[in-house]
Design a protein around this motif. Structure first.
Motif, PDB file in Angstrom:
ATOM      1  N   ALA A 249     -24.904   4.688  24.842  1.00  0.00           N
ATOM      2  CA  ALA A 249     -25.960   5.223  25.285  1.00  0.00           C
ATOM      3  C   ALA A 249     -25.728   5.559  26.711  1.00  0.00           C
ATOM      4  CB  ALA A 249     -26.970   5.341  25.480  1.00  0.00           C
ATOM      5  N   VAL A 250     -25.238   3.935  27.216  1.00  0.00           N
ATOM      6  CA  VAL A 250     -24.457   4.767  28.335  1.00  0.00           C
ATOM      7  C   VAL A 250     -22.924   4.929  28.718  1.00  0.00           C
ATOM      8  CG1 VAL A 250     -23.429   2.741  29.807  1.00  0.00           C
ATOM      9  CG2 VAL A 250     -25.590   1.843  29.437  1.00  0.00           C
ATOM     10  N   LEU A 251     -21.813   4.690  27.692  1.00  0.00           N
ATOM     11  CA  LEU A 251     -21.488   5.652  28.198  1.00  0.00           C
ATOM     12  C   LEU A 251     -21.426   7.149  27.846  1.00  0.00           C
ATOM     13  CD1 LEU A 251     -18.953   3.525  25.825  1.00  0.00           C
ATOM     14  CD2 LEU A 251     -18.707   4.583  27.893  1.00  0.00           C
ATOM     15  N   VAL A 300     -15.329   2.029  34.200  1.00  0.00           N
ATOM     16  CA  VAL A 300     -15.425   2.681  33.151  1.00  0.00           C
ATOM     17  C   VAL A 300     -16.125   4.100  33.469  1.00  0.00           C
ATOM     18  CG1 VAL A 300     -15.835   3.638  30.914  1.00  0.00           C
ATOM     19  CG2 VAL A 300     -15.258   1.194  30.915  1.00  0.00           C
ATOM     20  N   ASP A 301     -15.605   4.835  34.287  1.00  0.00           N
ATOM     21  CA  ASP A 301     -16.087   5.923  34.354  1.00  0.00           C
ATOM     22  C   ASP A 301     -16.267   6.984  34.376  1.00  0.00           C
ATOM     23  OD1 ASP A 301     -13.962   6.851  35.701  1.00  0.00           O
ATOM     24  OD2 ASP A 301     -14.318   6.058  37.900  1.00  0.00           O
ATOM     25  N   ALA A 302     -16.224   8.562  35.267  1.00  0.00           N
ATOM     26  CA  ALA A 302     -15.721   9.476  34.412  1.00  0.00           C
ATOM     27  C   ALA A 302     -14.722  10.082  33.499  1.00  0.00           C
ATOM     28  CB  ALA A 302     -16.080  11.057  35.119  1.00  0.00           C
ATOM     29  N   SER A 303     -13.702   9.647  34.434  1.00  0.00           N
ATOM     30  CA  SER A 303     -11.892   9.201  34.294  1.00  0.00           C
ATOM     31  C   SER A 303     -11.736   8.219  33.437  1.00  0.00           C
ATOM     32  CB  SER A 303     -11.122   8.729  35.451  1.00  0.00           C
ATOM     33  OG  SER A 303     -11.837   7.400  35.806  1.00  0.00           O
ATOM     34  N   ASN A 304     -12.168   7.802  32.721  1.00  0.00           N
ATOM     35  CA  ASN A 304     -11.523   6.897  31.642  1.00  0.00           C
ATOM     36  C   ASN A 304     -12.698   6.122  30.014  1.00  0.00           C
ATOM     37  OD1 ASN A 304     -13.447   4.438  32.636  1.00  0.00           O
ATOM     38  ND2 ASN A 304     -11.511   3.130  32.570  1.00  0.00           N
ATOM     39  N   GLU A 306     -13.352   8.318  27.161  1.00  0.00           N
ATOM     40  CA  GLU A 306     -14.115   8.574  26.094  1.00  0.00           C
ATOM     41  C   GLU A 306     -12.210   7.304  25.325  1.00  0.00           C
ATOM     42  OE1 GLU A 306     -14.670  11.550  25.217  1.00  0.00           O
ATOM     43  OE2 GLU A 306     -15.234  12.241  26.579  1.00  0.00           O
ATOM     44  N   THR A 307     -11.734   6.839  26.399  1.00  0.00           N
ATOM     45  CA  THR A 307     -10.803   6.344  25.356  1.00  0.00           C
ATOM     46  C   THR A 307     -12.346   4.474  25.577  1.00  0.00           C
ATOM     47  OG1 THR A 307      -9.238   6.423  26.856  1.00  0.00           O
ATOM     48  CG2 THR A 307      -9.610   4.438  26.153  1.00  0.00           C
ATOM     49  N   ALA A 308     -12.993   4.042  25.949  1.00  0.00           N
ATOM     50  CA  ALA A 308     -14.444   3.184  25.862  1.00  0.00           C
ATOM     51  C   ALA A 308     -14.628   3.476  24.629  1.00  0.00           C
ATOM     52  CB  ALA A 308     -14.849   3.025  26.698  1.00  0.00           C
ATOM     53  N   LEU A 309     -15.786   5.075  24.810  1.00  0.00           N
ATOM     54  CA  LEU A 309     -16.373   5.334  23.524  1.00  0.00           C
ATOM     55  C   LEU A 309     -15.735   5.564  21.829  1.00  0.00           C
ATOM     56  CD1 LEU A 309     -17.728   8.372  24.942  1.00  0.00           C
ATOM     57  CD2 LEU A 309     -19.339   7.139  24.108  1.00  0.00           C
ATOM     58  N   ALA A 310     -13.986   4.829  22.084  1.00  0.00           N
ATOM     59  CA  ALA A 310     -13.601   4.970  20.777  1.00  0.00           C
ATOM     60  C   ALA A 310     -13.382   4.094  20.323  1.00  0.00           C
ATOM     61  CB  ALA A 310     -11.913   5.074  21.037  1.00  0.00           C
TER      62      ALA A 310
END
Length: 317
Positions: A249-251, A300-304, A306-310
């Motif tokens: 949910a955070v991401l 972790v913010d809007a710039s990265n 997507e990597t965290a979501l993986a």
């Protein structure tokens, strides 16, 4: 005689080095209600495969909740000692309670490895190493980030008052924000609200309504930022939201632009490294030269995001 003694000494050293005896370790963790420690457990579980392949065992032990924090942790330490473990991997959240119990374990020859919290008491425990984030540095970076991105008055929410890692985080947030000209108010709520999204949302909402100058909230756990998001939505506010740790949910909120950032300390690595390195130390006599081993912080913010979501999709972030 001298030659015989030399051979015997060499044989003893060989037995110790090859780990003729099983190495049994306990990994002590937080509340069974705390989803953060499911990520720690993922790392512990993966490391356990290596431990068991080399003849050892791992017992993952968790307290029931945070209502009786210090005494419950001491109970687990004592249970591990009674089980005859060779090593304990543990965070130190309540030094006054935990340090004496761990020192007593150390006096019985049990090796201590620290992770997640309590870096400052490592020498008191003669612990092998510490795997985790520098809590003050993480808070400082988070407070500075929010302030540099427009926050002027940050609410720092502590869900378990007195927990040394959480108190240190808010100290860091306060100092980091001050460097960029922002102020911080600390909100300590009763520990029985830990994990209670609805109750925490009400407490945060009351603060936001009571002081309209608060334009950002820093939470110290991912679930708590879920509560902040609910509070902000309920009052129709536009406060920035930051948090330590992450969940899907955070991401998703970061991706959607409704949450500003998260501070990642990589709990998977904490569990994996604390377990595997404690076992390797006991089994093979190995140590890592880097001490402490920092697994965070990382923003972790809007710039990265997507990597965290993986990583989240695989259960490791």
């Amino acid at each position: 005689m001298k030659f015989t003694k030399t051979i015997a000494t060499a044989m003893t050293a060989s037995v110790m080095a090859t780990g003729a005896f099983a190495q049994d370790i306990a990994v002590i963790a937080g509340s069974i209600e705390d989803g953060f420690f499911n990520l720690i457990k993922k790392g512990v579980d993966d490391a356990t495969l290596m431990v068991e392949a080399n003849g050892g065992t791992v017992n993952y032990m968790r307290i029931p909740n945070y209502d009786n924090f210090g005494p419950d942790l001491v109970t687990l330490i004592n249970q591990a000692v009674a089980q005859g473990v060779d090593g304990i991997a543990i965070p130190v959240w309540v030094p006054d309670a935990q340090v004496p119990a761990l020192q007593a374990a150390r006096e019985q020859g049990i090796v201590i490895m620290q992770y997640n919290a309590g870096q400052g008491v490592k020498d008191d425990l003669e612990a092998v190493n510490y795997f985790g984030s520098d809590e003050y540095a993480a808070g400082f970076g988070g407070g500075l980030y929010l302030a540099e991105n427009g926050a002027t008055h940050i609410l720092c929410h502590i869900q378990v008052p007195g927990a040394v890692n959480l108190e240190t985080r808010c100290e860091g947030v306060t100092d980091g924000a001050a460097q960029a000209g922002a102020t911080v108010t600390t909100l300590r709520v009763p520990a029985n609200l830990d994990g209670d999204v609805t109750g925490t949302a009400e407490a945060i909402k009351a603060e936001l309504i009571g002081d309209p100058s608060i334009d950002a909230v820093m939470n110290l756990a991912a679930w708590a930022s879920d509560a902040s998001a609910n509070a902000v939505a309920q009052i129709g506010g536009s406060q920035m939201i930051g948090t330590f740790d992450m969940n899907p949910a955070v991401l998703e909120r970061i991706q959607a632009g409704t949450q500003t950032m998260a501070i990642d300390q990589q709990p998977y690595l904490q569990g994996f490294l604390a377990t595997s390195m404690l076992f390797a130390h006991l089994k093979f006599g190995t140590e890592i030269a880097t001490d402490p081993v920092l697994t965070g912080p990382a923003i972790v913010d809007a710039s990265n995001v997507e990597t965290a979501l993986a990583g989240v999709a695989l259960g490791a972030r």
